[in-house]
Enzyme design. Structure first.
Site, mmCIF file in Angstrom:
data_model
loop_
_atom_site.group_PDB
_atom_site.id
_atom_site.type_symbol
_atom_site.label_atom_id
_atom_site.label_comp_id
_atom_site.label_asym_id
_atom_site.label_seq_id
_atom_site.Cartn_x
_atom_site.Cartn_y
_atom_site.Cartn_z
ATOM 1 N N TRP A 185 -9.676 -41.708 53.241
ATOM 2 C CA TRP A 185 -10.841 -41.603 52.363
ATOM 3 C C TRP A 185 -11.591 -42.914 52.405
ATOM 4 O O TRP A 185 -10.987 -43.989 52.372
ATOM 5 C CB TRP A 185 -10.439 -41.309 50.910
ATOM 6 C CG TRP A 185 -11.650 -41.372 50.009
ATOM 7 C CD1 TRP A 185 -12.588 -40.406 49.841
ATOM 8 C CD2 TRP A 185 -12.064 -42.485 49.209
ATOM 9 N NE1 TRP A 185 -13.569 -40.839 48.975
ATOM 10 C CE2 TRP A 185 -13.270 -42.125 48.579
ATOM 11 C CE3 TRP A 185 -11.546 -43.756 48.979
ATOM 12 C CZ2 TRP A 185 -13.964 -42.973 47.715
ATOM 13 C CZ3 TRP A 185 -12.223 -44.618 48.125
ATOM 14 C CH2 TRP A 185 -13.417 -44.215 47.494
ATOM 15 N N GLU A 226 -10.621 -36.773 53.857
ATOM 16 C CA GLU A 226 -10.975 -36.371 52.494
ATOM 17 C C GLU A 226 -12.449 -36.611 52.193
ATOM 18 O O GLU A 226 -12.966 -37.704 52.401
ATOM 19 C CB GLU A 226 -10.122 -37.158 51.496
ATOM 20 C CG GLU A 226 -10.429 -36.859 50.036
ATOM 21 C CD GLU A 226 -9.595 -37.698 49.085
ATOM 22 O OE1 GLU A 226 -9.692 -37.482 47.865
ATOM 23 O OE2 GLU A 226 -8.852 -38.580 49.562
ATOM 24 N N LYS A 228 -15.931 -36.436 49.524
ATOM 25 C CA LYS A 228 -16.273 -36.740 48.141
ATOM 26 C C LYS A 228 -17.745 -36.428 47.920
ATOM 27 O O LYS A 228 -18.558 -36.542 48.836
ATOM 28 C CB LYS A 228 -15.984 -38.212 47.818
ATOM 29 C CG LYS A 228 -15.913 -38.512 46.322
ATOM 30 C CD LYS A 228 -15.354 -39.901 46.060
ATOM 31 C CE LYS A 228 -15.091 -40.104 44.572
ATOM 32 N NZ LYS A 228 -14.506 -41.437 44.287
ATOM 33 N N ASP A 259 -9.844 -32.665 47.116
ATOM 34 C CA ASP A 259 -9.554 -33.325 45.850
ATOM 35 C C ASP A 259 -10.255 -32.578 44.730
ATOM 36 O O ASP A 259 -11.451 -32.293 44.819
ATOM 37 C CB ASP A 259 -10.025 -34.779 45.894
ATOM 38 C CG ASP A 259 -9.618 -35.580 44.660
ATOM 39 O OD1 ASP A 259 -10.083 -35.222 43.554
ATOM 40 O OD2 ASP A 259 -8.882 -36.561 44.803
ATOM 41 N N HIS A 262 -13.677 -34.022 43.501
ATOM 42 C CA HIS A 262 -14.657 -34.522 44.450
ATOM 43 C C HIS A 262 -15.801 -33.558 44.744
ATOM 44 O O HIS A 262 -16.443 -33.659 45.796
ATOM 45 C CB HIS A 262 -13.960 -34.914 45.755
ATOM 46 C CG HIS A 262 -13.221 -36.205 45.654
ATOM 47 N ND1 HIS A 262 -12.728 -36.888 46.744
ATOM 48 C CD2 HIS A 262 -12.896 -36.965 44.575
ATOM 49 C CE1 HIS A 262 -12.132 -37.996 46.340
ATOM 50 N NE2 HIS A 262 -12.215 -38.048 45.030
ATOM 51 N N HIS A 286 -5.289 -32.972 46.605
ATOM 52 C CA HIS A 286 -5.185 -34.004 45.585
ATOM 53 C C HIS A 286 -5.496 -33.339 44.250
ATOM 54 O O HIS A 286 -6.661 -33.109 43.916
ATOM 55 C CB HIS A 286 -6.164 -35.148 45.862
ATOM 56 C CG HIS A 286 -5.648 -36.161 46.828
ATOM 57 N ND1 HIS A 286 -6.318 -37.317 47.128
ATOM 58 C CD2 HIS A 286 -4.487 -36.189 47.555
ATOM 59 C CE1 HIS A 286 -5.602 -38.022 47.993
ATOM 60 N NE2 HIS A 286 -4.498 -37.352 48.277
ATOM 61 N N ASP A 294 -15.389 -36.864 38.687
ATOM 62 C CA ASP A 294 -14.130 -37.387 39.228
ATOM 63 C C ASP A 294 -13.601 -38.562 38.416
ATOM 64 O O ASP A 294 -13.628 -39.703 38.856
ATOM 65 C CB ASP A 294 -14.369 -37.809 40.681
ATOM 66 C CG ASP A 294 -13.107 -38.315 41.350
ATOM 67 O OD1 ASP A 294 -12.030 -37.821 41.006
ATOM 68 O OD2 ASP A 294 -13.211 -39.205 42.197
ATOM 69 N N ASP A 296 -10.466 -38.598 37.228
ATOM 70 C CA ASP A 296 -9.042 -38.729 37.541
ATOM 71 C C ASP A 296 -8.137 -38.764 36.320
ATOM 72 O O ASP A 296 -7.304 -39.654 36.154
ATOM 73 C CB ASP A 296 -8.802 -39.981 38.400
ATOM 74 C CG ASP A 296 -9.425 -39.859 39.781
ATOM 75 O OD1 ASP A 296 -9.078 -38.910 40.490
ATOM 76 O OD2 ASP A 296 -10.262 -40.713 40.142
ATOM 77 N N ASP A 326 -3.468 -37.150 42.227
ATOM 78 C CA ASP A 326 -4.355 -38.311 42.286
ATOM 79 C C ASP A 326 -5.044 -38.493 40.943
ATOM 80 O O ASP A 326 -6.063 -37.873 40.663
ATOM 81 C CB ASP A 326 -5.392 -38.140 43.403
ATOM 82 C CG ASP A 326 -6.238 -39.397 43.595
ATOM 83 O OD1 ASP A 326 -5.944 -40.418 42.944
ATOM 84 O OD2 ASP A 326 -7.180 -39.366 44.408
#
Length: 419
Positions: A185, A226, A228, A259, A262, A286, A294, A296, A326
């Site tokens: 990433w 990955e 985003k 993810d 993302h 993820h 995002d 997290d 993640d």
């Protein structure tokens, strides 16, 4: 004397058998599905390369909860405490910035020897390891570009970092007997209006091709890329978008990383899994919890986490989908965050394994959508929690929130002693 847990377990087996679900088979399958915990929850993505631990490149851990890990020994100790409270198979996901060396090591010069302590620790704890090059928090990523950088020398530095990371990853797989999934990433992008969107992507294609040009044993190493939507400082243009990496993974037959945070706030990765599986050999997930975007947050047992698990189970993707987590929350106890998030992912997988999928699929095929909806809703009330508690007991882990007492004791005895 029969315990209340055993009584609940026997009743649960009967209830699930009535809808055609073999509970013991479900637990056996759950033991085939390791979840890769992410090391960076334990120290707020600081790593051990830079004592200042300054983050950059669209990454930000918020909060100031006391007791974060300050070195690899502390991080491994914290991980062991968390792992002991989570049932079933686990893996650990490392970033390159978690190397150990008495002398500073440039990222394009990292070697397997800088991670030998992690490998020995993984052997002791019966864990597989996964890996990531760290293309952020570095002077050569300060202007927002790495593998797509217009400067040849800077771009080559990051290419060489990925090359070195692949060798570390392959070392993990060779030593531990299970392939290391290495995810790439990058934070590359622009904050405001972008005139040339094509050239950076052309450079990124060429850089990735060069970085992954050496053929490595797939029994030891798996490449993943990955995407985003955007990042901090890259709000208007992200070089490695979903379209870019979907095309790259499809044309190069690498693994594709999806993810959960993302994409646009109304997009979910659970809906993308079945499409991606038609074109790429493997998926890396993820699992995270975006709040508006995002951010997290710690994984919950919510609808999207359940939908992700259901997609994996319903389509028998056990050997093609790699499940990673993640998130990084510095506002709560970091060990508790690992335990909550990982246990929730495993609960979602168990619930998916306990679904009468074949019956539901047949009803759908016959066009009986009334029965399909009725059964989908009724099966949510089946006693899956009793099955989860038995799984925890068999794995010698707490069956309920009793694990929090262990975390609190560790916080008092260990974490509170850290400056």
């Amino acid at each position: 004397m029969t315990t209340s847990l055993e009584t609940a377990w026997e009743l649960a087996k009967q209830r699930f058998a009535a809808v055609g679900v073999d509970v013991e088979a479900a637990l056996q399958q759950l033991d085939r599905l390791p979840v890769s915990m992410h090391c960076w929850q334990g120290d707020d993505v600081a790593g051990f390369e830079n004592p200042e631990g300054a983050l950059s490149g669209g990454i930000q851990a918020t909060g100031n909860y006391p007791g974060k890990a300050r070195n690899a020994a502390e991080l491994r100790s914290d991980l062991e405490r968390a792992l002991s409270l989570i049932p079933g198979p686990k893996r650990l996901n490392l970033h390159a910035i978690y190397l150990e060396s008495e002398q500073p090591v440039a990222r394009d010069k990292i070697k397997p020897e800088h991670f030998k302590n992690w490998v020995e620790w993984a052997k002791t704890n019966k864990l597989g390891l996964d890996f990531n090059p760290s293309c952020f928090s570095h002077p050569l990523s300060a202007d927002g570009f790495t593998l797509s950088h217009a400067n040849d020398e800077i771009r080559q530095f990051w290419i060489d970092h990925v090359k070195a990371s692949r060798k570390v990853s392959a070392y993990f797989g060779e030593q531990l007997g299970t392939p290391s999934v290495m995810n790439i990433w990058i934070p590359d992008g622009m904050k405001d209006i972008t005139v040339d969107r094509l050239a950076p992507r052309q450079r990124l294609v060429a850089a990735l091709d060069e970085a992954m040009s050496e053929k490595l044993n797939p029994q030891h190493h798996i490449d993943a890329v990955e995407s985003k939507l955007f990042g901090i400082g890259a709000e208007s243009y992200t070089v490695g978008s979903n379209e870019f990496y979907f095309g790259y993974a499809t044309s190069r037959q690498t693994a594709l990383c999806l993810d959960a945070g993302h994409f646009h706030p109304t997009e979910v990765i659970s809906d993308k899994i079945s499409s991606a599986m038609l074109y790429v050999p493997r998926l890396l997930l993820h699992v995270s919890r975006p709040v508006r975007w995002d951010s997290d947050h710690v994984v919950l047992l919510d609808d999207e986490t359940q939908a992700i698990a259901s997609e994996i189970i319903r389509h028998d993707l056990f050997d093609r989908v790699h499940i990673g987590l993640d998130f990084f929350d510095a506002s709560i106890n970091r060990i508790a965050a690992w335990v909550i998030g990982t246990r929730n992912m495993k609960k979602a997988l168990l619930r998916a394994l306990l679904e009468p999928t074949e019956t539901l699929r047949q009803l759908e095929l016959e066009g009986d959508y009334t029965a399909r909806l009725a059964l989908l809703e009724e099966q949510k009330s089946l006693p899956w929690a009793a099955v989860w508690e038995m799984y925890c007991q068999r794995n010698d882990t707490p069956v309920d929130a009793q694990w929090l007492k262990t975390v609190r004791t560790y916080e008092k005895d260990v974490l509170s002693q850290r400056a």
